[in-house]
Design a protein around this motif. Structure first.
Motif, PDB file in Angstrom:
ATOM      1  N   VAL A 105       0.793  -1.104  -0.008  1.00 28.05           N
ATOM      2  CA  VAL A 105      -0.143  -0.045   0.002  1.00 28.05           C
ATOM      3  C   VAL A 105       0.835   1.116   0.111  1.00 28.05           C
ATOM      4  N   LEU A 106       0.681   2.118  -0.983  1.00 25.37           N
ATOM      5  CA  LEU A 106       1.580   3.204  -1.117  1.00 25.37           C
ATOM      6  C   LEU A 106       1.256   4.351  -0.392  1.00 25.37           C
ATOM      7  N   ASP A 107       2.358   5.111   0.412  1.00 26.23           N
ATOM      8  CA  ASP A 107       2.214   6.035   1.257  1.00 26.23           C
ATOM      9  C   ASP A 107       2.887   7.227   0.789  1.00 26.23           C
ATOM     10  N   TRP A 108       2.134   8.188   0.576  1.00 24.29           N
ATOM     11  CA  TRP A 108       2.624   9.487  -0.322  1.00 24.29           C
ATOM     12  C   TRP A 108       3.211  10.485   0.841  1.00 24.29           C
ATOM     13  N   ARG A 109       2.893  10.415   2.251  1.00 26.57           N
ATOM     14  CA  ARG A 109       3.240  11.304   3.244  1.00 26.57           C
ATOM     15  C   ARG A 109       4.655  11.682   3.321  1.00 26.57           C
TER      16      ARG A 109
END
Length: 437
Positions: free
Chosen positions: A68-72
């Motif tokens: 699951v990608l996390d852009w933070r």
């Protein structure tokens, strides 16, 4: 839990427990569920259906089947947004919308799929661009999104891998139209992409998986409801697919049409309208504009100013494609050796179109798949496709076939003629955007 027992319970109409759904999805991911079992599960769900709780569980299980990608960590100065279509014939909206949204301040990691059934796939269109890395690794995807603002790609092997297996099986087992499986497939990839907002283009009509407006509304409600339950802001537009969207159907042909759109050339009004409305809605979902009207103005400016075209060109180069695709598409995009105009059976106006049949004709030319492993010919398809209410005669054909051989062109021409109804009067046409949810 044995896969066959889970299949049997669904076959017999029982609701599945979360643990059963997660176990089956785990088997899809690690390979302990066979292709035959995956197909049987898809067919059982198609006929028996799933309740809301089962849909949510299936969506969550497929989302968690991979990364699951996390852009933070990238500290992007704008929202992470995406749009997804349920599939239609000639639907090249994504190629235009993604760079337009990027030009308006959004960041678009558009994880797209291959063609399903009679519809074309955005990933197949991207792969018709020479050198374009349509399935980059996550680091490359994040770099391109950060630097360019958009990346139209396919899911990497570690993003919702369970959906990838089930997606391919659905394509060749006549289970594409399942509302439950469509919902879980779409949202598992979008949730895995780490989005802040999503707009769905739910199509209805002769060229859509949902042929009636009521069925399309049910799917839109399902997607928005499940997305909301997963804390993803989502909206849906129900759009007409009783005719081809734009004037082309076929991978390289649709890329050419999208490029003409981005260059500001005259385009099919229906294609412009659908793209503008979806973009405006997505800008509103991402709080980039106060209302849809302002979103529409921002989209128009992005196209007229060339800002969207500039983003598209940068995206292509960043993903390994040619530097001059926008200016010289014919230098790079494949072209079929045989082109044949399809005359109408009589002079008149187009009164009805079996749009699904046109999509099937493109597949028969080699522009889609009948088996999971089939290659796709990017050059073949249809263009100059007549729309509803348009006058056709000896000078204005129903469409132009692009084929590898004369015999292929003959078969496609016969299919195209059978798909059109020509009459003396134009049909009544409903709204292009039938509903917003």
């Amino acid at each position: 839990m044995l896969p066959q027992e889970i299949i049997r319970r669904k076959r017999d109409g029982y609701p599945l427990e979360d643990a059963e759904i997660f176990a089956f999805v785990r088997g899809l991911t690690d390979g302990t569920v066979s292709e035959g079992q995956a197909a049987a599960f898809a067919m059982a769900v198609y006929f028996r259906g799933m309740g809301l709780g089962e849909r949510v569980a299936l969506t969550r299980a497929m989302t968690r089947s991979g990364r699951v990608l996390d852009w933070r960590s990238l500290d992007l100065p704008g929202p992470v947004l995406d749009k997804h279509s349920t599939g239609g014939v000639g639907d090249k909206v994504s190629l235009i919308l993604a760079p337009a949204v990027a030009a308006c301040g959004g960041f678009v990691p558009m994880v797209s799929g291959r063609g399903l059934g009679h519809t074309g796939g955005t990933l197949d269109k991207c792969e018709s661009i020479p050198g374009y890395a349509a399935k980059p690794d996550v680091a490359t995807l994040q770099r391109v999104v950060r630097e360019v603002g958009c990346a139209v790609v396919g899911a990497t092997d570690d993003v919702a891998p369970a959906d990838r297996r089930l997606y391919a099986v659905r394509d060749v087992t006549a289970t594409v139209e399942s509302l439950d499986l469509i919902t879980a497939s779409i949202l598992s990839k979008k949730l895995a992409a780490g989005l802040d907002g999503l707009v769905m283009d739910v199509k209805w009509g002769s060229g859509a998986f949902m042929t009636t407006l009521d069925d399309a509304e049910a799917l839109a409600e399902s997607i928005v409801t499940v997305a909301t339950g997963a804390e993803l802001v989502a909206r849906a537009l129900l759009t007409d697919m009783n005719e081809v969207l734009g004037i082309s159907a076929g991978n390289a042909l649709e890329v050419r049409e999208a490029l003409a759109f981005l260059r500001g050339e005259p385009v099919d009004p229906r294609l412009y309208e659908v793209t503008a409305e979806l973009t405006a809605e997505l800008l509103k979902v991402g709080d980039l504009v106060p209302d849809v009207a302002e979103g529409r103005r921002r989209f128009d400016h992005a196209i007229r100013s060339g800002a969207a075209a500039e983003r598209f060109a940068r995206m292509v180069v960043a993903l390994g494609g040619p530097t001059d695709l926008l200016e010289a598409p014919d230098r790079h995009l494949a072209a079929a050796p045989v082109r044949r105009a399809v005359p109408p059976p009589r002079r008149g106006v187009v009164a009805a179109i079996d749009t699904r049949a046109l999509g099937v004709a493109v597949i028969a030319l080699g522009g889609g798949r009948t088996r999971v492993a089939d290659p796709v010919d990017p050059a073949v398809g249809l263009d100059s496709i007549a729309g509803l209410g348009e006058a056709v005669d000896g000078e204005r054909p129903l469409a132009v076939v692009h084929a590898r051989t004369g015999s292929d062109a003959d078969r496609a021409a016969t299919a195209v003629q059978a798909a059109f109804t020509v009459a003396d009067t134009a049909p009544a046409r409903g709204p292009l955007v039938a509903m917003r949810i």
